[in-house]
Design a protein around this motif. Structure first.
Motif, mmCIF file in Angstrom:
data_model
loop_
_atom_site.group_PDB
_atom_site.id
_atom_site.type_symbol
_atom_site.label_atom_id
_atom_site.label_comp_id
_atom_site.label_asym_id
_atom_site.label_seq_id
_atom_site.Cartn_x
_atom_site.Cartn_y
_atom_site.Cartn_z
ATOM 1 N N ASP A 164 0.817 -1.203 0.000
ATOM 2 C CA ASP A 164 0.000 0.000 0.000
ATOM 3 C C ASP A 164 0.858 1.263 0.000
ATOM 4 O O ASP A 164 1.973 1.291 0.541
ATOM 5 N N ARG A 165 0.288 2.315 -0.603
ATOM 6 C CA ARG A 165 0.995 3.597 -0.763
ATOM 7 C C ARG A 165 1.359 4.257 0.563
ATOM 8 O O ARG A 165 2.280 5.075 0.621
ATOM 9 N N ARG A 166 0.648 3.919 1.638
ATOM 10 C CA ARG A 166 0.919 4.581 2.916
ATOM 11 C C ARG A 166 2.294 4.227 3.481
ATOM 12 O O ARG A 166 2.768 4.883 4.405
ATOM 13 N N PHE A 167 2.901 3.180 2.946
ATOM 14 C CA PHE A 167 4.230 2.782 3.440
ATOM 15 C C PHE A 167 5.368 3.354 2.594
ATOM 16 O O PHE A 167 6.549 3.031 2.828
ATOM 17 N N MET A 168 5.039 4.208 1.594
ATOM 18 C CA MET A 168 6.039 4.611 0.615
ATOM 19 C C MET A 168 6.893 5.810 1.035
ATOM 20 O O MET A 168 7.727 6.265 0.243
ATOM 21 N N ASN A 169 6.740 6.314 2.256
ATOM 22 C CA ASN A 169 7.664 7.345 2.743
ATOM 23 C C ASN A 169 8.880 6.649 3.366
ATOM 24 O O ASN A 169 9.222 6.839 4.538
ATOM 25 N N ASP A 217 12.096 6.863 2.932
ATOM 26 C CA ASP A 217 13.262 7.638 3.314
ATOM 27 C C ASP A 217 13.044 8.405 4.614
ATOM 28 O O ASP A 217 13.999 8.904 5.219
ATOM 29 N N LYS A 218 11.797 8.478 5.102
ATOM 30 C CA LYS A 218 11.486 9.246 6.306
ATOM 31 C C LYS A 218 10.995 8.389 7.463
ATOM 32 O O LYS A 218 11.016 8.833 8.609
ATOM 33 N N SER A 219 10.541 7.199 7.182
ATOM 34 C CA SER A 219 9.969 6.340 8.231
ATOM 35 C C SER A 219 10.687 4.993 8.250
ATOM 36 O O SER A 219 10.417 4.139 7.383
ATOM 37 N N PRO A 220 11.542 4.793 9.234
ATOM 38 C CA PRO A 220 12.250 3.505 9.332
ATOM 39 C C PRO A 220 11.291 2.327 9.516
ATOM 40 O O PRO A 220 11.535 1.238 9.000
ATOM 41 N N SER A 221 10.182 2.556 10.250
ATOM 42 C CA SER A 221 9.240 1.455 10.479
ATOM 43 C C SER A 221 8.560 1.040 9.182
ATOM 44 O O SER A 221 8.390 -0.152 8.909
ATOM 45 N N ASN A 222 8.186 2.029 8.361
ATOM 46 C CA ASN A 222 7.574 1.692 7.084
ATOM 47 C C ASN A 222 8.567 1.004 6.162
ATOM 48 O O ASN A 222 8.205 0.110 5.382
ATOM 49 N N ARG A 223 9.833 1.406 6.245
ATOM 50 C CA ARG A 223 10.858 0.744 5.434
ATOM 51 C C ARG A 223 10.995 -0.711 5.863
ATOM 52 O O ARG A 223 11.131 -1.609 5.011
ATOM 53 N N THR A 224 10.937 -0.934 7.175
ATOM 54 C CA THR A 224 11.060 -2.311 7.688
ATOM 55 C C THR A 224 9.876 -3.160 7.211
ATOM 56 O O THR A 224 10.031 -4.306 6.788
ATOM 57 N N VAL A 269 4.601 5.409 -5.515
ATOM 58 C CA VAL A 269 5.993 5.858 -5.495
ATOM 59 C C VAL A 269 6.054 7.246 -6.121
ATOM 60 O O VAL A 269 5.740 7.407 -7.312
ATOM 61 N N GLU A 270 6.471 8.243 -5.326
ATOM 62 C CA GLU A 270 6.440 9.624 -5.803
ATOM 63 C C GLU A 270 7.797 10.302 -5.768
ATOM 64 O O GLU A 270 7.964 11.376 -6.351
ATOM 65 N N THR A 271 8.781 9.710 -5.078
ATOM 66 C CA THR A 271 10.116 10.347 -4.981
ATOM 67 C C THR A 271 11.174 9.387 -5.474
ATOM 68 O O THR A 271 11.023 8.160 -5.417
ATOM 69 N N GLN A 272 12.285 9.964 -5.921
ATOM 70 C CA GLN A 272 13.405 9.146 -6.408
ATOM 71 C C GLN A 272 14.044 8.408 -5.250
ATOM 72 O O GLN A 272 14.527 7.280 -5.411
ATOM 73 N N ASP A 273 14.069 9.035 -4.050
ATOM 74 C CA ASP A 273 14.657 8.356 -2.892
ATOM 75 C C ASP A 273 13.915 7.068 -2.593
ATOM 76 O O ASP A 273 14.521 6.025 -2.295
ATOM 77 N N ALA A 274 12.588 7.122 -2.640
ATOM 78 C CA ALA A 274 11.784 5.919 -2.397
ATOM 79 C C ALA A 274 12.061 4.875 -3.453
ATOM 80 O O ALA A 274 12.179 3.671 -3.164
#
Length: 843
Positions: free
Chosen positions: A769-774, A776-783, A804-809
């Motif tokens: 889901d898109r809610r986990f796509m931050n 680069d800012k949320s370590p928990s969502n990355r995990t 996916v909206e950023t190159q970092d992601a």
């Protein structure tokens, strides 16, 4: 055609008044005759004759033999009435002037007052010389039908001491034969009264037949039909007994009916019995007793038909036995309902008194038990007439009671006897018309939807009766609670049952929220009281919806509906009750209006499908696209896909919408395939589509029509949808997989689904889901994302990251080896034409 009850009663009153007048004339006439006698004598005429008789049932004597018989062989009728040993008999009467009586020079009349006799022959003799003769009876054709009703002869020249009047009677089935000697004018008066009485009786019978026929056609109650049969055959029988049938029917027909008189007697008795059963229809009458009566009525009907083959004399003993049985049976019925407080039952009981009395006096009059007179002679007829008149009142009162009972059933619950929805609406309208403010509180018992029905109807009904009795006791102690009108048992209630699990209370006046809370807690306590049913203690709960008029709304037509709307909100309320809010209703109304417009948009193809590409993160190549709904509303502008789906699911339009998406989407997919873009296309399926039995068939038909390979079609199903309908989801996914289609679990990570359950589904990919796509800012969502990708790799399925909206992601996803991505970083959703152009421009 119709006859009102009042008109019937008025007609009966007029006829009864005529009958009373006839009796007054007859009684006055008897008094005049007793005092004056003939002109040449102060002695009453009837006392100047000697009447003797001899029974000739065995010897069959001729007139010449009778003339020669000595007087000592005759019996004096003044001392001993003729009582035949059987109903088939022959008797000779010898009438002479008494020795101390003056010679009669004036004409007089001799009446054999029994119209049922077969033949009556009069011989006026002077020694061996015949002076006058006449033969009458119900087997003899007579030009004057009057003689069938009043069998008589006139002695025109008076009578001398040396003259004798012989009367020979031969009959089959008759009783006693009273002989009346009277002046001609008195005879004419008596005959006229007799004819008028019979005419009035037939008139009453016809009126009652018409009245009851109209009632039967109007309401279909078998009691009215049975009563028609009873009075019709009773009237016919009395008409035959009194010779009146010869006035109405041709001679041969009347003669045939007289010969088969028991047919009418038994048939009338059959209808009398069935009428009693249907008229006194009470729960207190045992079914076996009712069945006994119905069997007996069929047996009596068989005897009625036997009247076509057997004589009156043969069947008469059986008839009296049947009458005795019917009387005992009906009296038993009466005893069962004697404690009923209904007036029509009492009228029915009362109607039997004149019937018993009249029949008894009539039989006694013909057999010497009571003094013979015009009154006693017609006692049976008058008894039946009185019974019919009283029963007319009983039938009308029963009709009134039925209407009251019908109204009661319309306004009351059949199980508990509480006022129902109809009665509640009438009460609310009454308060509104009285310009009174009030609060309607609707209570629902959630356990009644599953727990209570499982106990069975009988136990369930017993439970609700006890439950509502408890609530009624509590409601009686609350202030300002509305009291419904008395029921048939003179009971009052404060609550109304408006559904199997719902009941209401109405509080008159303005009620604060604190007062409402107090009242709700009181009712809640009453509802939760343990109830012992079938040796088990059961306790239930309740919640409530509240609407106040006119405080909350001015919509006086839909107050109960508004209370139901408030009830829905109470299920999420910690207080257990919720007040109606007009704004919520308006929002719901707008959503339904929008749903109607959505349906129109589907039918008119006013919706659009946008494509959002799915990209291979390693190569940058287009793998496929996801179809997204767009609706450009005339007033609201673009309506979001989430809102479209939500409205469609709420209003039942979702299946139609999904079919439209499949039809349009696969048509566009086929065009892309022809252009060489052999990508996949992803279509979202709602949880409401899982139970659509026609979904798979529609998909297969559309794929076949567009010549699309099934493996290029992907169906996305949210993780939460698989939780809502796990069995249906598994069945649908499995069937689509077996047909070659691909399945993606959408919004993975948001549904808290069981991994064991997911492992049983043949899905092709997981979509994060898109809610986990931050990332680069949320370590928990990355995990979480990393764990989902690892899970997909372990399960051997692809993983798609959306939003996916950023190159970092994108860089992080690439590091985590995510194979497919979609989002604004690569492309926004595009209309079909724009999507084709975008594909053609993409290297």
């Amino acid at each position: 055609m119709s006859l009102s009850g009042n008109k019937v009663i008025q007609t009966l009153v007029v006829l009864v008044a005529i009958i009373i007048a006839m009796f007054a004339i007859e009684i006055h006439s008897e008094k005049v005759d007793d005092v004056d006698g003939f002109a040449n004598s102060s002695q009453p005429l009837k006392d100047r004759f000697r009447i003797n008789y001899i029974d000739d049932s065995e010897n069959q004597l001729s007139l010449s033999q009778i003339v020669k018989l000595p007087s000592g062989m005759y019996a004096d009728s003044n001392q001993t009435l003729h009582s035949p040993e059987s109903l088939i008999f022959s008797v000779w009467y010898k009438i002479t002037l008494k020795h101390d009586s003056d010679v009669l020079s004036e004409p007089f009349n001799v009446t054999v007052d029994n119209p049922t006799l077969d033949t009556i022959t009069f011989y006026l003799m002077d020694g061996d010389r015949m002076l006058q003769t006449k033969k009458i009876g119900d087997t003899v054709y007579l030009k004057n039908n009057f003689l069938h009703v009043i069998p008589q002869t006139n002695i025109h020249h008076g009578m001398q001491h040396n003259q004798v009047l012989y009367i020979h009677i031969e009959t089959n089935g008759a009783s006693g034969t009273p002989i009346i000697i009277e002046p001609i004018d008195k005879s004419q008066l008596r005959s006229s009264a007799q004819l008028m009485l019979l005419g009035c009786f037939i008139g009453v019978v016809l009126i009652m037949i018409i009245y009851n026929f109209v009632m039967f056609r109007g309401i279909g109650d078998p009691s009215y039909f049975n009563y028609i049969g009873y009075i019709a055959f009773a009237g016919l029988a009395i008409g035959l007994i009194n010779g009146f049938a010869f006035y109405v029917f041709p001679f041969e027909a009347a003669k045939w009916m007289n010969k088969h008189l028991m047919l009418t007697h038994f048939t009338g008795l059959t209808f009398a019995l069935t009428f009693a059963i249907s008229f006194l229809r009470f729960d207190k009458i045992k079914p076996w007793f009712v069945n006994l009566g119905m069997v007996a009525s069929k047996v009596i009907l068989v005897f009625a038909l036997s009247g076509l083959y057997f004589t009156e004399a043969t069947l008469t003993p059986f008839y009296f036995a049947a009458v005795l049985f019917v009387y005992i049976y009906v009296l038993s019925l009466m005893a069962m309902v004697l404690n009923a407080r209904l007036m029509w039952v009492r009228y029915y009981l009362l109607s039997w008194l004149p019937l018993f009395l009249g029949v008894g006096i009539g039989i006694a009059a013909f057999n010497g038990g009571v003094s013979y007179s015009f009154l006693t002679r017609n006692a049976a007829l008058l008894g039946v007439l009185a019974e019919i008149s009283i029963m007319a009142i009983a039938l009308m009162d029963r009709f009134r009671a039925n209407e009251v009972d019908k109204e009661y059933r319309i306004n009351h619950d059949s199980v508990t006897g509480l006022p129902n929805k109809t009665a509640l609406e009438s009460a609310l309208q009454k308060l509104i018309n009285g310009k009174k403010s009030f609060t309607l509180v609707l209570f629902e018992i959630p356990e009644a939807n599953n727990l209570i029905p499982s106990l069975g109807k009988e136990i369930s009904d017993e439970f609700f009766i006890q439950l509502f009795n408890n609530v009624e006791d509590y409601a009686d102690g609350l202030t300002s609670v509305y009291e419904f009108e008395n029921n048939l048992e003179n009971e009052t209630f404060h609550l109304a049952r408006v559904g199997d699990a719902c009941f209401t209370l109405v509080f008159v006046g303005d009620l604060s929220d604190d007062a409402l809370s107090y009242n709700f807690l009181a009712i809640q306590e009453a509802v939760s009281t343990f109830i012992s049913v079938n040796r088990a203690a059961i306790s239930v709960s309740c919640h409530a919806g509240v609407v106040s008029y006119p405080h909350d709304t001015l919509d006086k037509e839909n107050l109960l509906t508004l209370a139901f709307q408030a009830l829905l909100g109470s299920k999420k309320n910690q207080h257990g009750w919720a007040r109606y809010e007009q704004q919520k209703t308006e929002n719901i109304k707008k959503r339904f209006e929008l749903a109607a417009e959505l349906q129109t948009a589907i039918d008119s193809d006013d919706l659009e499908l946008f494509h959002q590409p799915q990209i291979n993160i390693e190569t940058g190549a287009v793998f496929g696209s996801e179809l997204l709904l767009r609706w450009n509303h005339n007033e609201l502008g673009y309506v979001s896909p989430e809102r479209i789906v939500s409205i469609a699911e709420e209003t039942g339009t979702i299946n139609h919408l999904t079919e439209w998406v499949i039809t349009q989407g696969l048509s566009q997919h086929a065009k892309l395939y022809k252009l060489g873009f052999e990508h996949t296309i992803s279509i979202n399926i709602s949880s409401k589509d899982l139970t659509d039995n026609g979904l798979v068939a529609h998909v297969l038909t559309t794929v076949a029509e567009n010549l699309i390979p099934p493996e290029s079609v992907v169906f996305e199903l949210t993780e939460s949808a698989t939780l809502d309908e796990p069995d249906a989801a598994k069945a649908l996914i499995t069937e689509l997989h077996q047909q070659g289609f691909k399945i993606v679990i959408d919004d993975f990570g948001t549904g808290y689904s069981s991994l064991d359950y997911l492992s049983q589904l043949p899905f092709y990919a997981l979509k994060i889901d898109r809610r986990f796509m931050n990332l680069d800012k949320s370590p928990s969502n990355r995990t979480i994302t990393e764990m989902a990708i690892m899970l997909g790799r372990r399960l051997g399925v692809s993983v798609v990251a959306e939003g996916v909206e950023t190159q970092d992601a994108a860089d992080i996803l690439k590091t985590l080896s995510c194979s497919l991505v979609q989002g604004y970083l690569y492309a926004k959703p595009m209309a079909f034409i724009d999507y084709m152009r975008w594909l053609q421009k993409k290297p």
